[in-house]
Design an enzyme around this catalytic site. Structure first.
Site, PDB file in Angstrom:
ATOM      1  N   ASP A   1      12.627  18.139 -13.480  1.00 44.80           N
ATOM      2  CA  ASP A   1      11.750  18.618 -12.399  1.00 44.80           C
ATOM      3  C   ASP A   1      11.820  20.131 -12.228  1.00 44.80           C
ATOM      4  O   ASP A   1      11.719  20.648 -11.113  1.00 44.80           O
ATOM      5  CB  ASP A   1      12.106  17.922 -11.080  1.00 44.80           C
ATOM      6  CG  ASP A   1      11.020  18.095 -10.022  1.00 44.80           C
ATOM      7  OD1 ASP A   1       9.835  18.176 -10.393  1.00 44.80           O
ATOM      8  OD2 ASP A   1      11.368  18.176  -8.820  1.00 44.80           O
TER       9      ASP A   1
ATOM     10  N   ARG B   1      -3.950  20.207 -18.047  1.00 45.30           N
ATOM     11  CA  ARG B   1      -3.792  20.609 -16.645  1.00 45.30           C
ATOM     12  C   ARG B   1      -4.137  22.091 -16.439  1.00 45.30           C
ATOM     13  O   ARG B   1      -3.291  22.900 -16.099  1.00 45.30           O
ATOM     14  CB  ARG B   1      -2.376  20.320 -16.132  1.00 45.30           C
ATOM     15  CG  ARG B   1      -2.023  18.852 -16.167  1.00 45.30           C
ATOM     16  CD  ARG B   1      -0.692  18.574 -15.481  1.00 45.30           C
ATOM     17  NE  ARG B   1      -0.371  17.145 -15.514  1.00 45.30           N
ATOM     18  CZ  ARG B   1       0.713  16.593 -14.978  1.00 45.30           C
ATOM     19  NH1 ARG B   1       1.590  17.378 -14.369  1.00 45.30           N
ATOM     20  NH2 ARG B   1       0.921  15.302 -15.047  1.00 45.30           N
TER      21      ARG B   1
ATOM     22  N   ASP C   1       9.072  21.181 -17.108  1.00 50.55           N
ATOM     23  CA  ASP C   1       8.104  20.366 -16.374  1.00 50.55           C
ATOM     24  C   ASP C   1       6.791  21.136 -16.296  1.00 50.55           C
ATOM     25  O   ASP C   1       6.127  21.333 -17.289  1.00 50.55           O
ATOM     26  CB  ASP C   1       8.654  20.007 -14.996  1.00 50.55           C
ATOM     27  CG  ASP C   1       7.872  18.875 -14.345  1.00 50.55           C
ATOM     28  OD1 ASP C   1       6.912  18.386 -14.954  1.00 50.55           O
ATOM     29  OD2 ASP C   1       8.218  18.481 -13.222  1.00 50.55           O
TER      30      ASP C   1
ATOM     31  N   ASP D   1       3.138  24.124  -9.735  1.00 53.03           N
ATOM     32  CA  ASP D   1       2.829  22.893  -9.005  1.00 53.03           C
ATOM     33  C   ASP D   1       2.468  23.245  -7.574  1.00 53.03           C
ATOM     34  O   ASP D   1       3.220  23.965  -6.890  1.00 53.03           O
ATOM     35  CB  ASP D   1       4.032  21.949  -8.994  1.00 53.03           C
ATOM     36  CG  ASP D   1       4.103  21.071 -10.239  1.00 53.03           C
ATOM     37  OD1 ASP D   1       3.437  21.413 -11.237  1.00 53.03           O
ATOM     38  OD2 ASP D   1       4.828  20.055 -10.209  1.00 53.03           O
TER      39      ASP D   1
END
Length: 345
Positions: A119, A199, A144, A148
């Site tokens: 993470d 993404r 990761d 985010d």
């Protein structure tokens, strides 16, 4: 040649504050605080970045050293901070920055590379953070994500950043059960996604405005709209490599809905190169995408063109620019190896 926005923000040190475009336009960082000088690239201690970021008062943080800052754990950035890497070349590695329940943070002109562990994101924005601006950073090769934006964080702008050598690049909205993420609003503009896999971004629930970005040679897709998301893709350049699908739609079930849904993407003035296939959905879903002018009045957008593509290849990510001068010095005092200068604003 297209003119990138807010170039005048480098005229003086704190001119950067409040110059973001889009949803993060109100971010002022440490505008009303003292100047904090990072004099050590140690993970912690006096003169370190971690020491400055944990302080509760507003601070405008600048670097007196260049080099690699290896973080053994997430570095928490508190509210009303500007982390300003102009004038030095600082690479963050090992771990990343975490913006938790904070507001008015500006991160400018840093490199992020080689984050390792479970993470570990380069920049993690959650929960309920707002008025955030990430500008002119180079981000690559984390275990990761690179950025985010989740857990009800909103009013965020990511601009002029360079993304490379990575899989899951930007995630907006972490899971389909967190329906409160419908509050998320983010702007991504004048960024260069260079061979990253997916993404760019992937979005759940939020409203996201993409403009004047250059995405090339992606590995799976360029942009993904999932449950209840609304994406406006405006005057971006999508240059396909082996994979041609630009827009992907993934259905998920929101916790407060009976059926699975995907999101919607509206494309305006985008340039699709090398047989890039937008695969746009038609009908009511596209019409439901938000209207930017209903949220803010102005943004600097250029037509998608070859000249814009050339500019974005050299004017994104960390920039070798001098640190702008501060104005109106009043008094300074020293604490061990760290210097605080107090300035009138």
């Amino acid at each position: 040649m297209p003119t990138l926005p807010y170039a005048h923000a480098d005229d003086s040190l704190r001119a950067l504050a409040g110059q973001a475009e889009g949803f993060g336009r109100h971010a002022i960082g440490g505008l009303h605080g003292r100047l904090y000088h990072v004099t050590s690239l140690e993970d912690d201690g006096c003169g370190s970045l971690r020491e400055g970021c944990r302080r509760k008062e507003p601070l405008w943080i600048v670097f007196e050293v260049s080099g690699t800052l290896h973080l053994s754990s997430f570095l928490m950035v508190s509210s009303y901070k500007t982390v300003d890497g102009r004038g030095q070349k600082v690479k963050v590695t090992g771990n990343g920055l975490q913006l938790r329940a904070c507001e008015h943070v500006i991160i400018c002109n840093l490199e992020f590379e080689g984050g390792r562990g479970d993470d570990v994101d380069a920049i993690q924005i959650k929960p309920k953070s707002r008025h955030i601006w990430i500008d002119r950073c180079s981000l690559r090769d984390y275990s990761d994500g690179l950025i985010d934006i989740t857990c009800e964080s909103t009013d965020i702008t990511v601009s002029r950043c360079y993304f490379s050598k990575h899989n899951k690049t930007i995630l907006i909205g972490g899971c389909s059960s967190n329906v409160a993420d419908r509050c998320i609003r983010a702007t991504i503009h004048h960024c260069f996604f260079d061979g990253t896999c997916q993404r760019h971004p992937r979005v759940r629930f939020g409203k996201v405005h993409l403009y004047n970005n250059y995405t090339r040679n992606w590995g799976i897709y360029a942009v993904c709209a999932s449950v209840d998301s609304q994406i406006l893709s405006q005057c971006n350049i999508y240059e396909a490599g082996e994979r041609k699908m630009v827009f992907m739609y993934l259905t998920e079930k929101a916790a407060d809905r009976e059926e699975e849904t995907c999101g919607c993407i509206r494309s305006e003035g985008d340039l699709f190169l090398n047989d890039a296939n937008p695969c746009l959905l038609s009908g009511d879903g596209v019409d439901q995408a938000f209207k930017v002018h209903e949220h803010h009045a102005a943004w600097t957008v250029e037509p998608a063109s070859d000249s814009l593509r050339e500019v974005l290849q050299v004017c994104t990510g960390w920039q070798s620019i001098p640190r702008p001068q501060e104005r109106l010095p009043v008094v300074g005092f020293r604490c061990d190896h760290n210097i605080f200068d107090h300035y009138l604003l």
